[in-house]
Design an enzyme around this catalytic site. Structure first.
Site, PDB file in Angstrom:
ATOM      1  N   GLY A 229      10.497  -9.149   1.444  1.00  0.00           N
ATOM      2  CA  GLY A 229       9.267  -9.502   1.128  1.00  0.00           C
ATOM      3  C   GLY A 229       8.443  -8.513   0.520  1.00  0.00           C
ATOM      4  O   GLY A 229       7.952  -8.554  -0.595  1.00  0.00           O
ATOM      5  N   ALA A 230       8.636  -7.313   1.244  1.00  0.00           N
ATOM      6  CA  ALA A 230       7.718  -6.293   0.858  1.00  0.00           C
ATOM      7  C   ALA A 230       7.987  -5.076   1.739  1.00  0.00           C
ATOM      8  O   ALA A 230       8.677  -5.187   2.654  1.00  0.00           O
ATOM      9  CB  ALA A 230       5.981  -6.477   0.766  1.00  0.00           C
ATOM     10  N   MET A 231       7.523  -3.906   1.284  1.00  0.00           N
ATOM     11  CA  MET A 231       7.973  -2.574   2.024  1.00  0.00           C
ATOM     12  C   MET A 231       6.827  -1.521   1.925  1.00  0.00           C
ATOM     13  O   MET A 231       5.976  -1.405   0.996  1.00  0.00           O
ATOM     14  CB  MET A 231       9.194  -1.942   1.217  1.00  0.00           C
ATOM     15  CG  MET A 231       9.781  -0.534   1.867  1.00  0.00           C
ATOM     16  SD  MET A 231      10.181  -0.951   3.562  1.00  0.00           S
ATOM     17  CE  MET A 231       9.774   0.613   4.159  1.00  0.00           C
ATOM     18  N   GLU A 232       6.451  -1.205   3.336  1.00  0.00           N
ATOM     19  CA  GLU A 232       5.373  -0.347   3.521  1.00  0.00           C
ATOM     20  C   GLU A 232       5.355   1.052   3.108  1.00  0.00           C
ATOM     21  O   GLU A 232       4.884   1.966   3.837  1.00  0.00           O
ATOM     22  CB  GLU A 232       5.113  -0.299   4.968  1.00  0.00           C
ATOM     23  CG  GLU A 232       6.078   0.297   6.113  1.00  0.00           C
ATOM     24  CD  GLU A 232       7.141  -0.803   6.619  1.00  0.00           C
ATOM     25  OE1 GLU A 232       7.416  -1.721   5.997  1.00  0.00           O
ATOM     26  OE2 GLU A 232       7.754  -0.345   7.905  1.00  0.00           O
ATOM     27  N   HIS A 265      -0.027  -7.124   6.301  1.00  0.00           N
ATOM     28  CA  HIS A 265       1.128  -6.724   7.073  1.00  0.00           C
ATOM     29  C   HIS A 265       1.399  -5.411   6.657  1.00  0.00           C
ATOM     30  O   HIS A 265       1.667  -4.393   7.419  1.00  0.00           O
ATOM     31  CB  HIS A 265       2.201  -7.647   7.117  1.00  0.00           C
ATOM     32  CG  HIS A 265       3.379  -7.163   7.862  1.00  0.00           C
ATOM     33  ND1 HIS A 265       3.636  -7.772   8.955  1.00  0.00           N
ATOM     34  CD2 HIS A 265       4.531  -6.243   7.551  1.00  0.00           C
ATOM     35  CE1 HIS A 265       4.766  -7.211   9.474  1.00  0.00           C
ATOM     36  NE2 HIS A 265       5.438  -6.479   8.605  1.00  0.00           N
ATOM     37  N   GLU A 266       1.700  -5.006   5.293  1.00  0.00           N
ATOM     38  CA  GLU A 266       2.222  -3.810   5.110  1.00  0.00           C
ATOM     39  C   GLU A 266       1.043  -2.886   5.003  1.00  0.00           C
ATOM     40  O   GLU A 266       1.517  -1.599   5.363  1.00  0.00           O
ATOM     41  CB  GLU A 266       2.880  -3.967   3.206  1.00  0.00           C
ATOM     42  CG  GLU A 266       3.969  -5.014   3.127  1.00  0.00           C
ATOM     43  CD  GLU A 266       4.917  -4.933   4.166  1.00  0.00           C
ATOM     44  OE1 GLU A 266       5.586  -3.934   4.427  1.00  0.00           O
ATOM     45  OE2 GLU A 266       5.356  -6.079   4.274  1.00  0.00           O
ATOM     46  N   HIS A 269       1.001  -1.290   8.495  1.00  0.00           N
ATOM     47  CA  HIS A 269       1.903  -0.579   8.931  1.00  0.00           C
ATOM     48  C   HIS A 269       1.716   0.857   8.810  1.00  0.00           C
ATOM     49  O   HIS A 269       2.199   1.794   9.501  1.00  0.00           O
ATOM     50  CB  HIS A 269       3.294  -0.782   8.030  1.00  0.00           C
ATOM     51  CG  HIS A 269       4.364  -1.886   8.364  1.00  0.00           C
ATOM     52  ND1 HIS A 269       4.672  -1.685   9.874  1.00  0.00           N
ATOM     53  CD2 HIS A 269       4.972  -2.674   7.915  1.00  0.00           C
ATOM     54  CE1 HIS A 269       5.771  -2.583  10.039  1.00  0.00           C
ATOM     55  NE2 HIS A 269       5.885  -3.368   8.956  1.00  0.00           N
TER      56      HIS A 269
HETATM   57  N1  0A1 Z   1       9.621  -3.040   6.845  1.00  0.00           N
HETATM   58  C1  0A1 Z   1       9.440  -4.215   5.961  1.00  0.00           C
HETATM   59  C2  0A1 Z   1      10.436  -5.046   5.653  1.00  0.00           C
HETATM   60  C3  0A1 Z   1      11.678  -4.690   4.992  1.00  0.00           C
HETATM   61  C4  0A1 Z   1      12.882  -4.353   5.599  1.00  0.00           C
HETATM   62  C5  0A1 Z   1      14.021  -3.942   5.265  1.00  0.00           C
HETATM   63  C6  0A1 Z   1      14.140  -3.828   3.866  1.00  0.00           C
HETATM   64  O1  0A1 Z   1      15.271  -3.736   2.962  1.00  0.00           O
HETATM   65  C7  0A1 Z   1      16.786  -4.007   4.107  1.00  0.00           C
HETATM   66  C8  0A1 Z   1      12.974  -4.264   2.996  1.00  0.00           C
HETATM   67  C9  0A1 Z   1      11.766  -4.561   3.448  1.00  0.00           C
HETATM   68  C10 0A1 Z   1       8.279  -5.126   6.545  1.00  0.00           C
HETATM   69  O2  0A1 Z   1       8.385  -5.326   7.561  1.00  0.00           O
HETATM   70  O3  0A1 Z   1       7.611  -5.639   5.613  1.00  0.00           O
HETATM   71 ZN    ZN Z   2       6.931  -4.990   8.703  1.00  0.00          ZN
END
Ligand code: 0A1
Ligand code: ZN
Length: 875
Positions: A229-232, A265-266, A269
């Site tokens: 979905g997305a990345m923090e 959410h992001e 984080h």
């Molecule tokens: N930490 C991010 C989600 C996420 C996890 C892994 C990824 O690549 C393997 C990419 C994004 C979240 O919780 O939004």
């Molecule tokens: Zn997350």
């Protein structure tokens, strides 16, 4: 970068993925080293011998980002470069101690062509940006510095031709933060909702948790190719474009809601994940469970708390409870994994959030805040464990939390068995409870399973549907000692702390036999509740319970009982429960006399009450058993799907007129309103969508034209998609006409095309597999774009009739697709395999069909990601 990594030994071992990296040069303190005695490169690491501290180590690598189709590390999405480093992507950029407990400060310089990559971003603050000095060079460079130490998984870099949408946020201490959302130029007009969501999230985190943003700049970049979905990433969040871009014509109400919640959410984080991170990946839920809890609360505070809670529980039951009944079952804190990418699961996220919610329920709002404050005070800047979190909660809690920690270590969904008896002589209600825990999965053995701490929120209703006031309850401890707890005056819900395998609570001063007991209010623990209740009691609760969640839950329970009775051919019960369900649905549709509102209750809640539990929700419940005695622990998915559809039809038939009336009333009410993705109109639309589905399912000859008219007159994507979804399951010509019209009108909008692929994939029309196979070669489909793969192949697996087709064609399609996708993107192929992990729950016809495909996959040379899931599915 400045890496304060303690060497400890003279050999420095750095992670690196030689399948993508080509090592060019290693220099120590300015001197190049080479040869086996100085260093060794292996498939997954670089060892540099005889390093003495302090040392400056300079490593040069080359790799082809354009061919990085795994979308981990540095890769290309469209014409732009971007990174994804969680969990282990940084080692695909360079050699590094790529683990979350190594926290470093980063200075990043990017060099690129000025014309093609005018925008160059990384974490932290922009230190300088300049043209390369030689006259004829088309290059430029930018240097960024992030002052906050962070693990490598939070590193990010983006370069491309992007357009900025800018705004600001003034923090509680008066600091101005620049907010920028970067998109492809043609999408810049679609960012307003994401920007507003970000501002609301920043304000909410200050108000609710006292947490302020810690830099002067916050960037969000929208990319079309993204595995999740997305990345923090610190100050440079990267988002799947479907979770940023929105207009009434390209996004549904649900997408708007998801954008708000994921942007939240992001952002959240930044404190729960970035400032306090994880010691190792077994602790993943420390950041994810807590951050999901925070984003859930954000949604609840901004919108309707009960509606949000119901959505969260539906999601938990259909995804996480199912995972608990699969080969992927694992505890919130796993003890082993082959590929950490496979553990971004519903258990880590959603069950993890439920665990945090139980602390919240037990401590209460104020104490929970105190405990969280202590967590930040004690652990800011550290890489922590779930034990650290448990410790702060225990320290602040006035209720001793013994047994609570087992929520982290024991896998599976506990069954909570309850029975009650009114003791007239003593004016008490006796509530007997028992918890039954599942056998631990092979991969996550537990030596001594102990009872888990289950908070049981309880209320009592009188004959008129009013709550009975509660005064105190007594509990007999194992020692024989009886402890009596007084509840606050005026309380009508008591949180009973159940921490034994079995025990009895006595609720005191109950002057009359309650008409119904309302257990597990707000779904106070992630358990399956077995409590025998009659259709009358459930109807009483559905109508009167002061707890809106349990009003919904009683309707759902009636539906579960009706479906399970039909499934087991208990026709008397089936009739009783179906009738009770239809009455309850009819009651929910009631409208206030002389009132302008469409329904007495919040239309969003009515829509939820009207919806039947999904197949994904029903499956694990049926085998776990709804009625306390599973007749056959192996599922027949086609039979289950058939009886569910029948229940939809029978109840719709009984209240067809009410449904039609409400359908017309919602249409009329919506007609007066200009589209907004929030407020009462979203509830009206979800009710309208629910009804049109029911009507077309009841009789497509009679109602498909209504859905088609709804499609044609829709002024927004939400109603258009609702109508299209209802039609997608029908065989009428309206279906093909609407699908064609949709594609012709929206073929240039990527998000609409993805929705169009998805709606066709999920269709229940017989032999849809051939249509879906054909779509694989449609001009709009691309196997390298995860969103399209999830929509078409992932969507197909959610259609029970086609995925479980008795000829095995659905299973074969999934296996063929996995083989193709795995060559391109192993994280995505591993995700597609999810539906196979429940193979052992099904009757031999289905199980054997899945196993046949799994064995075929096992013989192929799959990626590590996919083979871990295949192995677990076959266990
Ligand atoms: N930490 C991010 C989600 C996420 C996890 C892994 C990824 O690549 C393997 C990419 C994004 C979240 O919780 O939004
Ligand atoms: Zn997350």
């Amino acid at each position: 970068m400045q890496c304060d990594f303690f060497l400890g030994a003279t050999s420095l071992i750095l992670d690196g993925d030689a399948s993508i990296l080509s090592l060019q040069q290693v220099c120590i303190n300015g001197e190049e080293i080479s040869g086996d005695t100085k260093m060794q490169v292996e498939q997954d690491k670089l060892t540099i011998h005889n390093v003495t501290e302090p040392a400056e180590i300079r490593i040069t690598t080359r790799f082809n980002a354009k061919e990085n189709t795994e979308l981990a590390g540095l890769y290309k999405s469209g014409d732009n470069f971007c990174t994804q480093c969680e969990a282990e992507g940084f080692r695909r950029i360079t050699y590094f101690p790529d683990r979350p407990d190594v926290m470093s400060t980063y200075t990043t310089t990017i060099h690129a062509d000025r014309e093609k990559f005018p925008v160059m971003l990384s974490n932290g603050n922009l230190v300088s940006k300049q043209k390369v000095s030689s006259k004829d060079s088309s290059m430029h460079s930018a240097t960024w510095h992030d002052p906050w130490p962070k693990p490598s998984y939070l590193f990010a870099l983006v370069a491309g031709n992007l357009t900025a949408t800018r705004d600001t946020f003034c923090t509680q201490s008066g600091k101005n933060v620049d907010l920028v959302i970067w998109t492809d130029p043609h999408n810049a007009h679609l960012t307003a909702h994401a920007m507003y969501s970000l501002q609301r999230a920043m304000k909410w985190d200050e108000d609710r948790f006292g947490l302020e943003y810690d830099l002067d700049l916050f960037n969000i970049v929208a990319v079309d190719d993204f595995n999740m979905g997305a990345m923090e990433n610190k100050s440079l969040n990267v988002f799947n474009s479907r979770l940023v871009l929105a207009s009434p014509d390209t996004a549904t109400d649900l997408s708007y809601e998801q954008i708000e919640s994921v942007v939240g959410h992001e952002y959240f984080h930044n404190w729960t994940g970035n400032r306090i991170t994880c010691r190792d990946w077994f602790q993943l839920s420390l950041k994810e469970g807590l951050t999901v809890f925070r984003d859930q609360e954000f949604t609840m505070d901004l919108h309707s708390r009960p509606v949000a809670r119901i959505n969260d529980v539906r999601n938990l039951r259909s995804r996480q409870f199912a995972e608990d009944k699969s080969g992927m079952s694992h505890p919130v804190r796993p003890i082993s994994y082959e590929k950490i990418d496979n553990f971004y699961t519903a258990t880590i996220y959603e069950k993890g959030a439920e665990v945090i919610r139980m602390y919240y329920t037990l401590l209460g709002k104020e104490k929970f805040r105190k405990a969280i404050d202590l967590y930040f005070e004690r652990h800011d800047g550290q890489a922590c464990t779930t034990d650290d979190f448990f410790a702060v909660m225990s320290e602040v809690s006035s209720v001793p939390l013994d047994g609570f920690e087992r929520w982290y270590t024991q896998a599976g969904t506990p069954v909570l068995k309850a029975s009650s008896e009114y003791l007239k002589d003593t004016q008490q209600l006796r509530l007997s409870l028992q918890q039954v825990l599942p056998t631990p999965p092979e991969a996550h053995p537990v030596e001594h399973m102990g009872p888990q701490f289950i908070p049981v929120s309880t209320g009592l209703l009188d004959d008129n549907g009013n709550d009975l006031p509660l005064t105190s309850y007594s509990y007999q401890e194992d020692s024989g000692q009886t402890i009596t707890t007084t509840v606050d005056q005026g309380t009508t819900t008591a949180v009973l702390p159940f921490k034994a395998f079995s025990g009895e609570f006595l609720i005191n001063n109950v002057p009359q036999k309650p008409a119904a007991v309302s257990l597990l209010r707000d779904f106070s623990a992630p358990v399956v509740l077995h409590y025998n209740q009659t259709a009358e009691e459930l109807q009483h609760l559905a109508k009167h319970d002061s707890n809106p969640f349990n009003r919904y839950e009683s309707t759902q329970k009636l539906a579960r009982l009706a479906i399970s009775a039909s499934y087991y051919q208990e026709s008397n019960h089936a009739t009783t429960f179906n009738e009770a369900l239809a009455t309850t649905h009819g009651n929910a549709l009631e409208r206030e006399d002389n009132s302008k509102t469409v329904t007495k209750l919040d239309p969003a809640a009515v829509a939820q009450m009207l919806s039947l539990p999904s197949i994904e929700e029903l499956g694990p419940l049926l085998i776990q058993d709804i009625t306390d005695s599973p007749k056959d622990p192996l599922l027949d998915p086609l039979l289950l799907n058939g009886v569910r559809t029948q229940a939809i039809q029978t109840t719709a038939e009984a209240i067809e007129n009410d449904l039609l009336q409400t359908f017309n009333a919602t249409t009329e009410a919506l007609h007066q309103l200009e589209y907004e993705p929030h407020g009462v109109q979203t509830g009206l639309r979800s009710l309208k969508g629910q009804i049109i589905n029911r009507l077309v399912a009841l009789d497509e000859h009679k109602h498909a034209n209504r859905a088609h008219a709804m499609f044609e007159t829709a002024t927004n994507m939400t109603e258009r998609m609702m109508a299209l979804t209802a039609l997608s399951h029908s065989t009428s010509n309206y279906r093909t006409d609407a699908l064609d019209q949709f594609y012709q009108r929206w073929r240039t909008e990527q998000l609409n095309v993805i929705a169009w692929l998805g709606v066709q994939a999920r269709s229940e029309v017989v032999n849809n597999v051939s249509k879906v196979r054909a779509l694989l070669s449609h001009e709009s489909f691309d196997m390298r774009t995860p969103n399209k793969v999830y929509a078409l192949i992932g969507g197909f697996s959610t259609s029970p009739a086609n995925f479980h087709a008795a000829d095995g064609s659905g299973y074969e399609f999934l296996a063929d697709s996995v083989l193709a996708v795995d060559q391109i993107n192993p994280q995505v192929s591993a995700r597609l395999l999810g539906p196979f992990t429940t193979a052992n729950n099904y009757q031999p016809l289905y199980r054997d069909g899945m196993v046949q495909q799994l064995l075929r996959l096992e013989r192929a040379s799959l990626s590590g990601n996919a083979s871990e899931i295949v192995g677990k599915a076959l266990r």
